[in-house]
Design an enzyme around this catalytic site. Structure first.
Site, short mmCIF file in Angstrom:
data_model
loop_
_atom_site.label_atom_id
_atom_site.label_comp_id
_atom_site.label_asym_id
_atom_site.label_seq_id
_atom_site.Cartn_x
_atom_site.Cartn_y
_atom_site.Cartn_z
N HIS A 1 0.83 -1.15 -0.06
CA HIS A 1 -0.16 -0.14 0.00
C HIS A 1 1.01 1.19 0.01
O HIS A 1 0.68 2.31 -0.78
CB HIS A 1 -0.93 -0.02 1.20
CG HIS A 1 -1.86 1.26 1.37
ND1 HIS A 1 -3.29 0.99 0.82
CD2 HIS A 1 -1.60 2.28 2.06
CE1 HIS A 1 -3.63 2.23 1.20
NE2 HIS A 1 -2.65 3.24 1.60
N GLU A 2 1.95 1.27 0.85
CA GLU A 2 2.64 2.54 1.01
C GLU A 2 3.66 2.58 -0.09
O GLU A 2 3.91 3.80 -0.67
CB GLU A 2 3.25 2.46 2.31
CG GLU A 2 2.36 2.36 3.66
CD GLU A 2 1.57 3.60 3.66
OE1 GLU A 2 1.78 4.75 3.12
OE2 GLU A 2 0.42 3.33 4.20
N HIS B 1 1.84 4.71 -2.90
CA HIS B 1 2.15 5.86 -2.60
C HIS B 1 3.46 6.45 -3.10
O HIS B 1 3.71 7.27 -3.71
CB HIS B 1 1.79 6.22 -1.31
CG HIS B 1 0.60 6.23 -0.81
ND1 HIS B 1 -0.58 6.75 -1.65
CD2 HIS B 1 -0.07 5.79 0.42
CE1 HIS B 1 -1.74 6.36 -0.90
NE2 HIS B 1 -1.37 5.81 0.40
#
Length: 377
Positions: free
Chosen positions: A25-26, A29
């Site tokens: 997820h990170e 980003h």
């Protein structure tokens, strides 16, 4: 295969489930931020005090925190881990300011924020695609192979060989579509479009709620109509077909997650059914005892839920940021700082309240409250 997971095994399984998903997820980003020319000051797996860390040649500090319940990427110009802008970002030197997050056009900021949850969906698609490529695409036609006596299906007149083409207007392409359409719909009456002998007819019935207990003692309820599938088939598929099937499987789970959330919001489903990190940890240990394939499938399921939850329009979540960016794109100016501040306070309060509720539920699923009640009684 282990019979029951112990606490150390459960903790290890939970880390194996949550750790990669937080990273994925990170990293979504982070990598899109890099593509957009934004400098990342910190990339953290876990919160709180740093256990281990290092700084790369781009000046990004990579670290692992002691509380492994999430993570964050802090970009240049961010005040904190939830990407609220630093009040002093505009006073940065021109070269640094141009690579800060708040200085980017709204479409770039939206793309960076959306990348996290969509990477979770992509990760699930790739897991399903790998299984499809390795084992074939599982397919069971929506044809009834048997009807349980005295069931809702038997009373409604369904027969062996009937093909269920649609439920409440939604097309049924596989038998799993029938299970999903029925199991989580709280036993409400449904209309089935049934093909029999070349003719199509509509049959109405009310599924019945059954309570089931698994091998670990977990009790759950679901709705059934009392029909049995035929033998599943595994259809060999190439890379493209495997990815397409994985995307369909992921979308089905996203749609189901949205429907169940809607039931919570409208009060049709009790908040007692909500679970949080402790329940995920418990399930991680239990699923891990079933083998690697079951655990990896569970990781895909949790990844989809993580992506979906992060898209909810709550401040502090990615969906809340996207809501503000939509406002900015439409009005051609950011929302007033005071409105954003109050929204983040509300979002923080809502998330803390939700965490308290799910933790209470999780502890109940471990039997804590029943044990206390027996002691008091």
């Amino acid at each position: 295969m282990l019979e029951t997971p112990g606490i150390p095994f459960t903790i290890l399984a939970f880390i194996l489930v949550l750790g990669p998903l937080v990273f994925v997820h990170e990293y979504g980003h982070y990598i899109v931020g890099r593509w957009c020319g934004v400098k990342a000051d910190a990339f953290s797996i876990g919160f709180g005090r740093k256990l281990v860390g290092w700084t790369d040649k781009r000046g990004t500090e990579w670290k692992i925190g002691w509380l492994p319940l999430g993570g964050y990427v802090q970009f240049a110009g961010d005040r904190d881990a939830v990407s609220q802008p630093d009040a002093d970002w505009q006073s940065l030197p021109d070269a640094e300011r141009s690579h800060s997050f708040p200085a980017q056009p709204v479409w770039k900021r939206a793309l960076i924020v959306a990348a996290g949850p969509f990477t979770n969906f992509l990760f699930a698609i790739l897991i399903f695609a790998a299984f499809n490529l390795a084992y074939g695409v599982p397919t069971t036609p929506p044809v009834i192979a048997g009807v349980q006596p005295q069931s809702a299906a038997a009373e409604a007149g369904l027969r062996e060989g009937d093909r269920i083409a649609a439920i409440d207007g939604r097309a049924m392409e596989t038998f799993d579509d029938i299970r999903i359409a029925v199991a989580f719909d709280l036993g409400r009456p449904i209309d089935l479009s049934v093909e029999r002998g070349g003719e199509q007819r509509t049959i109405s019935l009310r599924p019945r709620i059954v309570s089931e207990t698994d091998r670990f003692g977990n009790t759950s309820e679901r709705a059934i109509i009392g029909i049995m599938p035929g033998a599943p088939t595994l259809t060999p598929a190439g890379p493209i077909a495997s990815v397409e099937a994985g995307a369909r499987q992921t979308w089905d789970m996203v749609r189901l997650t949205g429907e169940v959330l809607g039931q919570f919001v409208t009060g049709q489903r009790s908040v007692k059914d909500m679970g949080g990190p402790l329940r995920i940890a418990k399930q991680s240990g239990e699923v891990a005892t079933l083998g690697p394939v079951a655990l990896i499938s569970f990781i895909a399921f949790v990844s989809i839920n993580l992506g979906f939850i992060n898209l909810l329009p709550l401040p502090m979540l990615d969906g809340g940021h996207l809501l503000f960016y939509a406002y900015e794109a439409i009005r051609r100016r950011p929302a007033p700082p005071q409105a954003q501040e109050w929204a983040f306070r509300f979002g923080f309060a809502a998330i803390v309240t939700l965490m308290l509720v799910v933790t209470f539920n999780d502890l109940g699923s471990f039997g804590l409250w029943d044990g206390i009640a027996r002691l008091i009684g």
